[in-house]
Design an enzyme around this catalytic site. Structure first.
Site, PDB file in Angstrom:
ATOM      1  N   SER A 139      62.202  47.400  53.376  1.00 49.84           N
ATOM      2  CA  SER A 139      61.437  48.145  54.551  1.00 49.84           C
ATOM      3  C   SER A 139      61.492  47.425  55.693  1.00 49.84           C
ATOM      4  O   SER A 139      61.183  46.197  55.505  1.00 49.84           O
ATOM      5  CB  SER A 139      60.242  48.777  54.055  1.00 49.84           C
ATOM      6  OG  SER A 139      59.440  49.413  55.157  1.00 49.84           O
ATOM      7  N   TYR A 152      51.897  47.726  49.831  1.00 49.99           N
ATOM      8  CA  TYR A 152      53.417  48.145  50.171  1.00 49.99           C
ATOM      9  C   TYR A 152      54.239  47.079  51.100  1.00 49.99           C
ATOM     10  O   TYR A 152      55.145  46.737  50.543  1.00 49.99           O
ATOM     11  CB  TYR A 152      53.294  49.422  50.804  1.00 49.99           C
ATOM     12  CG  TYR A 152      54.517  49.993  51.303  1.00 49.99           C
ATOM     13  CD1 TYR A 152      55.314  50.679  50.178  1.00 49.99           C
ATOM     14  CD2 TYR A 152      55.217  49.783  52.573  1.00 49.99           C
ATOM     15  CE1 TYR A 152      56.720  51.068  50.429  1.00 49.99           C
ATOM     16  CE2 TYR A 152      56.324  50.398  52.825  1.00 49.99           C
ATOM     17  CZ  TYR A 152      57.063  51.037  51.755  1.00 49.99           C
ATOM     18  OH  TYR A 152      58.426  51.616  52.135  1.00 49.99           O
TER      19      TYR A 152
HETATM   20  N1  LIG Z   1      60.713  56.903  54.202  1.00 48.91           N
HETATM   21  C1  LIG Z   1      60.528  55.915  54.907  1.00 48.91           C
HETATM   22  O1  LIG Z   1      60.052  55.794  55.951  1.00 48.91           O
HETATM   23  C2  LIG Z   1      60.948  54.413  54.251  1.00 48.91           C
HETATM   24  C3  LIG Z   1      61.045  53.382  55.124  1.00 48.91           C
HETATM   25  C4  LIG Z   1      61.398  52.042  54.645  1.00 48.91           C
HETATM   26  C5  LIG Z   1      61.599  51.834  53.286  1.00 48.91           C
HETATM   27  N2  LIG Z   1      61.652  53.162  52.290  1.00 48.91           N
HETATM   28  C6  LIG Z   1      61.912  53.039  51.108  1.00 48.91           C
HETATM   29  O2  LIG Z   1      62.862  53.943  50.627  1.00 48.91           O
HETATM   30  C7  LIG Z   1      62.773  54.116  49.048  1.00 48.91           C
HETATM   31  C8  LIG Z   1      62.821  55.471  48.957  1.00 48.91           C
HETATM   32  O3  LIG Z   1      61.555  56.271  49.433  1.00 48.91           O
HETATM   33  P1  LIG Z   1      61.530  57.690  50.064  1.00 48.91           P
HETATM   34  O4  LIG Z   1      61.152  57.190  51.531  1.00 48.91           O
HETATM   35  O5  LIG Z   1      62.835  58.459  49.868  1.00 48.91           O
HETATM   36  O6  LIG Z   1      60.366  58.132  49.634  1.00 48.91           O
HETATM   37  P2  LIG Z   1      60.119  59.255  48.299  1.00 48.91           P
HETATM   38  O7  LIG Z   1      60.665  60.688  48.587  1.00 48.91           O
HETATM   39  O8  LIG Z   1      58.583  59.348  48.173  1.00 48.91           O
HETATM   40  O9  LIG Z   1      61.058  58.725  47.065  1.00 48.91           O
HETATM   41  C9  LIG Z   1      60.417  57.849  46.412  1.00 48.91           C
HETATM   42  C10 LIG Z   1      61.268  57.970  45.132  1.00 48.91           C
HETATM   43  O10 LIG Z   1      61.020  56.967  44.103  1.00 48.91           O
HETATM   44  C11 LIG Z   1      60.629  57.388  42.817  1.00 48.91           C
HETATM   45  N3  LIG Z   1      59.472  56.853  42.118  1.00 48.91           N
HETATM   46  C12 LIG Z   1      58.424  56.637  42.511  1.00 48.91           C
HETATM   47  N4  LIG Z   1      57.653  56.086  41.571  1.00 48.91           N
HETATM   48  C13 LIG Z   1      58.449  55.783  40.448  1.00 48.91           C
HETATM   49  C14 LIG Z   1      58.359  55.394  38.934  1.00 48.91           C
HETATM   50  N5  LIG Z   1      57.018  54.998  38.744  1.00 48.91           N
HETATM   51  N6  LIG Z   1      59.197  55.533  38.111  1.00 48.91           N
HETATM   52  C15 LIG Z   1      60.398  56.299  38.671  1.00 48.91           C
HETATM   53  N7  LIG Z   1      60.624  56.644  39.969  1.00 48.91           N
HETATM   54  C16 LIG Z   1      59.769  56.474  40.740  1.00 48.91           C
HETATM   55  C17 LIG Z   1      60.200  58.832  43.321  1.00 48.91           C
HETATM   56  O11 LIG Z   1      60.555  59.818  42.107  1.00 48.91           O
HETATM   57  P3  LIG Z   1      59.553  60.535  40.953  1.00 48.91           P
HETATM   58  O12 LIG Z   1      58.277  60.729  41.900  1.00 48.91           O
HETATM   59  O13 LIG Z   1      60.117  61.369  40.634  1.00 48.91           O
HETATM   60  O14 LIG Z   1      59.265  59.390  40.053  1.00 48.91           O
HETATM   61  C18 LIG Z   1      61.197  59.269  44.422  1.00 48.91           C
HETATM   62  O15 LIG Z   1      62.339  59.522  43.787  1.00 48.91           O
HETATM   63  C19 LIG Z   1      61.568  53.490  48.873  1.00 48.91           C
HETATM   64  O16 LIG Z   1      61.717  52.396  48.155  1.00 48.91           O
HETATM   65  C20 LIG Z   1      60.663  53.281  50.198  1.00 48.91           C
HETATM   66  O17 LIG Z   1      59.832  52.088  49.920  1.00 48.91           O
HETATM   67  C21 LIG Z   1      61.385  54.339  52.994  1.00 48.91           C
END
Ligand SMILES: NC(=O)c1ccc[n+]([C@@H]2O[C@H](COP(=O)([O-])OP(=O)(O)OC[C@H]3O[C@@H](n4cnc5c(N)ncnc54)[C@H](OP(=O)(O)O)[C@@H]3O)[C@@H](O)[C@H]2O)c1
Lengths: 234, 228
Positions: A139, A152
């Protein structure tokens, strides 16, 4: 060449978009989708639609580190190979320092760092000797100060660090390690981090997925080991 | 002179469009209400503080204040259906005092000095106000009148009132079915006494719309790191 691709966090958000995008790559023969929410994974499968790739979804909690060796072994046995590992699962619970509980710290690090490292370690056992690729999602919070996101942001700094270290450590094995750092992207996680933001005004998951797919193509072999920032300049 | 305070944290953000109550939003990494609680923490002349918040958030709010070591003198009670009702409930929950300070959690950039100057001012009833830097017209769909902006004031908080007249004014307003958006209007309209306007500051922003939080972050960073 056909490739087996494992994606964590594929039940929604960026992981789902990556799964949909990877399914459209001509050389992906198997897609393995991992997250806790089985229904979300099935929905991702439905959204992928007709594809020549074989899609398997595995509902499990990645913070259960003990289960990871069996998970990876099972994937390898069933699909015959592991060529691409996309570590996209992530967790965030933004709190001020004094409100950051031990449980918050543990869960954040378990999902974002420990499970990622365990997934990589186990996958590398089966990837060695083949031209594999590992892609970790960090991130922009990894490298800039984010008051209120201490668990985080620091966990994401660990993701950048472990990715860069492993890119070097695995050099020569044929395995390349990539790390991408998205800026704000319209997902549920982002809503937790910035509840007041209008998701329509920021980068969409498909845009990140596009970059991920391009890095994982066979021809790309120069951008590993670098913290690649993916953000929409508005 | 005994001083009590009502801190409004009662609105479940209507305009922010999100369910999380605004007092829990982070500014500079700290919940909005904590900024206010820190600003008043060193002011010993305030004897008792009542926080009005949505009933379902009383426990969270109290736990948050406790965890930050800022719960001294503070009690959380349920707010009402409107802002006016929340103030009335807050006043009722306070022990009778000479003067009451009213503030709201969504004005986190208030300073300790703002409270101290308000308390120190000789006027029994006072609030901070700033000029309106833009033109305001009267009209619905079409212009129906011109307002002289030199005669207008942008009403801020904190505010200070003599306790008994404010309680009385609230009771009368409630009985008459009158509603006001803040207490200086209510106090004035009920003829409860003269209300002095102190010079407020642009920095004391109210977090209403999502963009306000972005502005507040910039103001906060500037304030904290300002000078030099
Ligand atoms: N959105 C942003 O602005 C942003 C920016 C920088 C980085 N990121 C990174 O991008 C990645 C994806 O996040 P997102 O933004 O797409 O958020 P999201 O929609 O909340 O997705 C998070 C994913 O992680 C899975 N997850 C969470 N806890 C878990 C666990 N204990 N076991 C297995 N799976 C788990 C969730 O699935 P379940 O709930 O089904 O388990 C979900 O599929 C993350 O690493 C996040 O830190 C996001």
């Amino acid at each position: 060449m056909s490739r087996v691709c494992v994606i964590t966090g594929a039940s929604q958000g960026i992981g789902r978009a990556a799964a949909i995008r990877m399914a459209a790559e001509p050389d992906i023969s198997h897609l393995i989708l991992v997250a806790r929410n089985g229904e979300g994974l099935e929905e991702t499968k439905r959204m992928i639609g007709a594809t020549k790739a074989k899609v398997e979804s595995i509902a499990m909690d990645l913070s259960d580190l003990d289960a990871i060796p069996e998970l990876v072994k099972g994937i390898h046995e069933r699909h015959g190979s592991i060529d691409l590992l996309l570590n996209i699962a992530g967790y965030a619970e933004p709190k001020s320092l004094l409100d950051t509980t031990d449980e918050n710290i543990r869960t954040t690090y378990a999902v974002n760092v420990f499970s990622m490292l365990a997934m990589i370690r186990e996958a590398v056992r089966y990837m060695r000797g083949r031209p594999g690729k590992i892609l970790n999602v960090a991130s922009t919070a990894a490298t800039t100060s984010r008051p209120g996101w201490i668990a985080y942001a620091s966990s994401k700094a660990a993701v950048v660090s472990l990715s860069q270290t492993l890119a070097d450590e695995l050099a020569g094995t044929g395995i390349k390690v990539y790390v991408v750092s998205p800026g704000r992207c319209a997902t549920e996680l982002r809503q937790k981090l910035a509840p007041e933001e209008d998701p329509n005004t920021i980068m969409q998951p498909s845009q990140v997925a596009e970059v991920i797919a391009s890095l994982l193509r066979g021809g790309e072999n120069t951008l590993d080991g670098q913290n690649i920032i993916v953000r929409q300049q508005s | 002179m005994s001083i009590g305070m009502v801190l409004l944290a009662g609105g479940v953000g209507k305009r922010m469009g999100k369910p999380a109550p605004k007092q829990f939003l982070l500014l500079g990494g700290k919940p909005l209400i904590i900024h206010v609680a820190e600003a008043i923490s060193g002011i010993d002349s305030i004897g008792e503080i009542v926080v009005t918040c949505p009933a379902e958030h009383i426990d969270d709010t109290a736990a948050l204040l406790r965890n930050h070591g800022l719960d001294r003198r503070i009690r959380c009670v349920a707010g009402g259906a409107s802002r006016q009702e929340s103030v009335q409930l807050g006043l009722a929950a306070l022990s009778a005092c000479d003067t009451v300070i009213i503030h709201e959690a969504v004005r986190p950039l208030v300073s300790s000095a703002d409270f101290q100057a308000l308390i120190a001012d000789a006027a029994p009833n006072a609030f901070y106000g700033i000029q309106i830097p833009f033109t305001v017209l009267r009209g619905r769909g079409k212009v129906e009148g011109i307002l002289d902006r030199d005669e207008l004031v942008n009403v801020q908080l904190p505010q200070k009132f003599a306790y008994a007249p404010l309680v009385k004014a609230h009771a009368e307003a409630a009985a008459a079915g009158e509603s006001y958006t803040e207490d200086a209007s209510l106090f004035y309209a009920r003829g409860a006494g003269e209300v002095k306007i102190l010079k407020g500051s642009e920095r004391n922003l109210k977090i209403t719309h999502p963009s306000d939080l972005i502005t507040a972050e910039a103001l906060y960073a500037d304030w904290r790191g300002g000078g030099g």
